[in-house]
Design a protein around this motif. Sequence first.
Motif, PDB file in Angstrom:
ATOM      1  N   GLN A 127      80.099   2.171 -67.599  1.00 44.10           N
ATOM      2  CA  GLN A 127      79.576   1.375 -68.484  1.00 44.10           C
ATOM      3  C   GLN A 127      79.094   3.163 -69.120  1.00 44.10           C
ATOM      4  N   ASP A 128      78.754   3.923 -68.465  1.00 46.91           N
ATOM      5  CA  ASP A 128      79.014   5.302 -69.058  1.00 46.91           C
ATOM      6  C   ASP A 128      79.810   5.756 -69.889  1.00 46.91           C
ATOM      7  N   PHE A 129      80.849   5.657 -69.612  1.00 48.28           N
ATOM      8  CA  PHE A 129      81.969   6.562 -70.205  1.00 48.28           C
ATOM      9  C   PHE A 129      82.438   5.278 -71.259  1.00 48.28           C
ATOM     10  N   TRP A 130      82.403   3.794 -71.485  1.00 50.54           N
ATOM     11  CA  TRP A 130      83.313   3.102 -71.799  1.00 50.54           C
ATOM     12  C   TRP A 130      82.053   2.771 -73.576  1.00 50.54           C
ATOM     13  N   GLY A 131      80.779   2.437 -72.926  1.00 47.55           N
ATOM     14  CA  GLY A 131      79.533   2.321 -74.047  1.00 47.55           C
ATOM     15  C   GLY A 131      79.830   0.845 -74.249  1.00 47.55           C
ATOM     16  N   ASP A 132      79.267   0.575 -75.393  1.00 45.26           N
ATOM     17  CA  ASP A 132      79.341  -1.080 -75.959  1.00 45.26           C
ATOM     18  C   ASP A 132      80.626  -1.291 -76.468  1.00 45.26           C
ATOM     19  N   ASP A 133      81.823  -0.205 -76.531  1.00 43.98           N
ATOM     20  CA  ASP A 133      82.990  -0.662 -76.581  1.00 43.98           C
ATOM     21  C   ASP A 133      84.048  -1.549 -76.277  1.00 43.98           C
ATOM     22  N   VAL A 134      83.535  -1.356 -74.734  1.00 47.61           N
ATOM     23  CA  VAL A 134      84.026  -2.167 -73.528  1.00 47.61           C
ATOM     24  C   VAL A 134      83.255  -2.922 -72.974  1.00 47.61           C
ATOM     25  N   GLU A 135      83.978  -4.376 -72.814  1.00 49.10           N
ATOM     26  CA  GLU A 135      82.760  -4.759 -71.888  1.00 49.10           C
ATOM     27  C   GLU A 135      83.032  -5.114 -70.247  1.00 49.10           C
ATOM     28  N   ILE A 136      82.437  -4.620 -70.110  1.00 45.70           N
ATOM     29  CA  ILE A 136      82.890  -3.723 -68.421  1.00 45.70           C
ATOM     30  C   ILE A 136      82.316  -5.184 -67.222  1.00 45.70           C
ATOM     31  N   ILE A 137      82.792  -6.511 -67.112  1.00 50.16           N
ATOM     32  CA  ILE A 137      83.737  -7.851 -66.803  1.00 50.16           C
ATOM     33  C   ILE A 137      83.431  -7.318 -65.160  1.00 50.16           C
ATOM     34  N   GLU A 138      82.711  -8.334 -64.778  1.00 47.85           N
ATOM     35  CA  GLU A 138      82.640  -9.007 -62.563  1.00 47.85           C
ATOM     36  C   GLU A 138      84.479  -8.485 -62.430  1.00 47.85           C
ATOM     37  N   GLY A 139      84.273  -7.676 -61.500  1.00 47.36           N
ATOM     38  CA  GLY A 139      85.434  -8.057 -60.858  1.00 47.36           C
ATOM     39  C   GLY A 139      85.322  -5.978 -60.962  1.00 47.36           C
ATOM     40  N   ALA A 140      85.412  -5.533 -62.204  1.00 49.53           N
ATOM     41  CA  ALA A 140      85.924  -4.146 -62.605  1.00 49.53           C
ATOM     42  C   ALA A 140      84.700  -2.761 -61.397  1.00 49.53           C
ATOM     43  N   GLU A 141      83.689  -3.214 -60.813  1.00 44.55           N
ATOM     44  CA  GLU A 141      83.009  -2.203 -60.852  1.00 44.55           C
ATOM     45  C   GLU A 141      83.555  -2.346 -58.859  1.00 44.55           C
ATOM     46  N   LEU A 142      84.750  -3.677 -58.987  1.00 43.16           N
ATOM     47  CA  LEU A 142      85.311  -3.398 -57.119  1.00 43.16           C
ATOM     48  C   LEU A 142      86.525  -2.333 -57.473  1.00 43.16           C
ATOM     49  N   THR A 143      86.696  -1.725 -58.736  1.00 45.18           N
ATOM     50  CA  THR A 143      87.934  -0.910 -58.711  1.00 45.18           C
ATOM     51  C   THR A 143      88.191   0.921 -57.568  1.00 45.18           C
ATOM     52  N   TRP A 144      86.766   1.043 -56.899  1.00 45.56           N
ATOM     53  CA  TRP A 144      86.522   1.393 -56.219  1.00 45.56           C
ATOM     54  C   TRP A 144      87.448   1.082 -54.886  1.00 45.56           C
ATOM     55  N   MET A 145      87.540  -0.019 -54.788  1.00 44.55           N
ATOM     56  CA  MET A 145      88.635  -0.883 -53.807  1.00 44.55           C
ATOM     57  C   MET A 145      89.955  -0.308 -53.982  1.00 44.55           C
ATOM     58  N   ARG A 146      90.507  -0.103 -54.676  1.00 45.13           N
ATOM     59  CA  ARG A 146      91.991   0.779 -54.725  1.00 45.13           C
ATOM     60  C   ARG A 146      92.450   1.815 -54.482  1.00 45.13           C
ATOM     61  N   GLN A 147      91.521   2.396 -54.275  1.00 50.35           N
ATOM     62  CA  GLN A 147      92.337   3.336 -54.546  1.00 50.35           C
ATOM     63  C   GLN A 147      91.550   4.372 -53.609  1.00 50.35           C
ATOM     64  N   PRO A 148      92.997   5.107 -52.673  1.00 52.78           N
ATOM     65  CA  PRO A 148      93.721   5.784 -51.761  1.00 52.78           C
ATOM     66  C   PRO A 148      92.572   7.205 -51.596  1.00 52.78           C
ATOM     67  N   HIS A 149      92.789   7.302 -52.532  1.00 50.28           N
ATOM     68  CA  HIS A 149      91.870   9.080 -53.457  1.00 50.28           C
ATOM     69  C   HIS A 149      90.825   9.344 -51.912  1.00 50.28           C
ATOM     70  N   TYR A 150      89.739   8.510 -51.852  1.00 50.13           N
ATOM     71  CA  TYR A 150      87.861   8.783 -51.704  1.00 50.13           C
ATOM     72  C   TYR A 150      89.151   8.847 -50.277  1.00 50.13           C
ATOM     73  N   TYR A 151      89.760   8.773 -49.386  1.00 47.34           N
ATOM     74  CA  TYR A 151      89.481   8.984 -48.502  1.00 47.34           C
ATOM     75  C   TYR A 151      90.641  10.828 -47.989  1.00 47.34           C
ATOM     76  N   MET A 152      90.997  11.237 -48.807  1.00 48.37           N
ATOM     77  CA  MET A 152      91.427  13.021 -49.318  1.00 48.37           C
ATOM     78  C   MET A 152      90.340  13.905 -49.628  1.00 48.37           C
ATOM     79  N   GLY A 153      89.183  14.099 -50.078  1.00 50.23           N
ATOM     80  CA  GLY A 153      88.977  14.330 -49.730  1.00 50.23           C
ATOM     81  C   GLY A 153      88.106  14.717 -51.587  1.00 50.23           C
ATOM     82  N   LEU A 154      88.199  16.208 -52.159  1.00 46.50           N
ATOM     83  CA  LEU A 154      87.234  15.575 -53.854  1.00 46.50           C
ATOM     84  C   LEU A 154      88.872  15.949 -54.293  1.00 46.50           C
ATOM     85  N   TYR A 155      89.349  14.648 -54.142  1.00 46.28           N
ATOM     86  CA  TYR A 155      91.879  14.975 -54.595  1.00 46.28           C
ATOM     87  C   TYR A 155      90.986  14.348 -56.103  1.00 46.28           C
ATOM     88  N   PRO A 156      90.019  13.277 -56.637  1.00 47.73           N
ATOM     89  CA  PRO A 156      90.293  12.703 -57.712  1.00 47.73           C
ATOM     90  C   PRO A 156      90.441  13.600 -58.718  1.00 47.73           C
TER      91      PRO A 156
END
Length: 599
Positions: A489-518
Amino acid sequence: MIKRNEVKIEETWDLTHLFATEQLFEEAIKTVIEEANLIELNFKNKITDAKKVLLVLAAYKNLNEKMIPIRTYASLAYSVDQTDDAAQMRSAKVGQVFAKINADLSFITSELLQLEEAILIEAKNLSPDFAHYIEKLIRKKSYLLHPDAEKALAAFGATFDAPYELYNTTKLVDIQFEQFEVNGKTYPLSYNLFEGDWELESDTEIRRAAFEAFSTKLRQYQHTTAKTYDMHLKIEKTESDLRGYKSIFDFLLYNQEVDRELYNRQIDLITAELAPHMRRYAKLLQKVHGLEIMTFADLKISLDPTYEPRISIEESRAYMKKGLAVMGENYQKMLDRAFDERWIDFAQNHGKSTGAFCSSPYGYHPFILISWTSRMNEVFVLAHELGHAGHFYLANAEQNVFNARPSLYFIEAPSTMNEMLMANYLLENSNDARFKRWVISTIVARTYYHNFVTHLLEAAYQRKVYEIIDEGGSVNASILNKLKRSVLQDFWGDDVEIIEGAELTWMRQPHYYMGLYPYTYSAGLTIATQVSQRILREGNRAVEDWVNVLKAGGTKTPIELAQMAGVDITTDKPLRDTIAFIGSLIDQLEQLTEEIDHI
């Protein structure tokens, strides 16, 4: 989604280049166990002078070279089908064997750093090949634990890797997606189908229905995935505290050879200064597609979906050869070998890892995993992974096993560089407004959105998570969902609706198990953008500098590597220039769209 044994053999990589038979693989495991035992017998409690230092390092180097293909073979075989029982057991066995070897040989580092520094300096002067390795050892001295503690930590190596394995098992084995329905027609769904096709689908009803179905299934596993991630974070925090780092950030950035300033700058500047440009891009997508509301599920669509051509695997080869020709004859030979010798796994099958990656085992050629969708944007994905391949193809040939791999901070520069070179080639070879718009929109939507937005927002979210962990806190699904939603929401502001399910994208990224990679994706692309512009201006001279950077491997810090290529990342100028460049690309897209609409 077909099973692995049903895919075409020519669309798979050839792991026989590592081991022709399972018997040879098993014999290799026996060999490294025996060699590790000999090293312990011959050197434990006996490293007393510079000559012994060099002897033990030579033996350790040779052992590492033999361990690498074993680890790679087990990992790659598992990555293409994580439902395969034999691959699961093979990977687990290697993890256990290597954990024991690492524990038994942990004495090497402990004994070396117990020596007087003058002895290590003498060894460094006697053997330039080991100089860089010894320098890195000396740098770590203040964070070394008692030898018994180091051995215990090494023995738990496979256990400490368990959260990542659990994450992948949940994601790629246990989660089974049902078909979704739109207007009476059903469509298949899987991780690879969603991320490779449905996210990019031009039909709004199908795209949003796929997003809803995908998110609904993810939500059913959010608590298990969050607990797995929290376990991983606790392991990192515990080791950070044990070793005496001031914070978990300092611990994770230490091996990257960069400080908090470079890390925070990358996140803060992009979040603040790139957001207005990307919001303009979102508005342009909304206008072109006639969307009443622009939602998070619409951000990956093409600006001109009717124009994007389909492309075969063989056709992609021609693009690689032409687009990356500027890199020279040796690089071209590598590209031919990648296709001729089956370095690349193109197949889509059940149980295969999502996304794309390149594994570059020392002493062998690289291996690339990708799930080919025949979309033209896959040309950029493949160019990206071949960038990793080309990097280590050159670095492994020039450096020893200890010196070949650079800091994680720099690791994405060669890969994103290839995306920029491909874009430069495509733009130089066409004056057609619609084709130029497609190329530029692909650079924005694929290269910059992926590396400067998707991964950067992951980094901003990850920083918030680590701040909680560093203060002694824990996370669960509810906390992770709130953090992810707030970053979006901070990045996209009012220009993009952060719909239900968007918050779950943290579940999709294996990089979180590789330290400060992203965050390193945007760091690498910052360097790549500046160097690619230099190549456009200066030609061969800039290319030669870049090839020398690749050959240097890990013998230089990220700052030094960037300086070799003519970029000064000690200042914020390269990053600000890159953000301005992205803004100029969106300016061009707006102008070209207006021009095309009036034809």
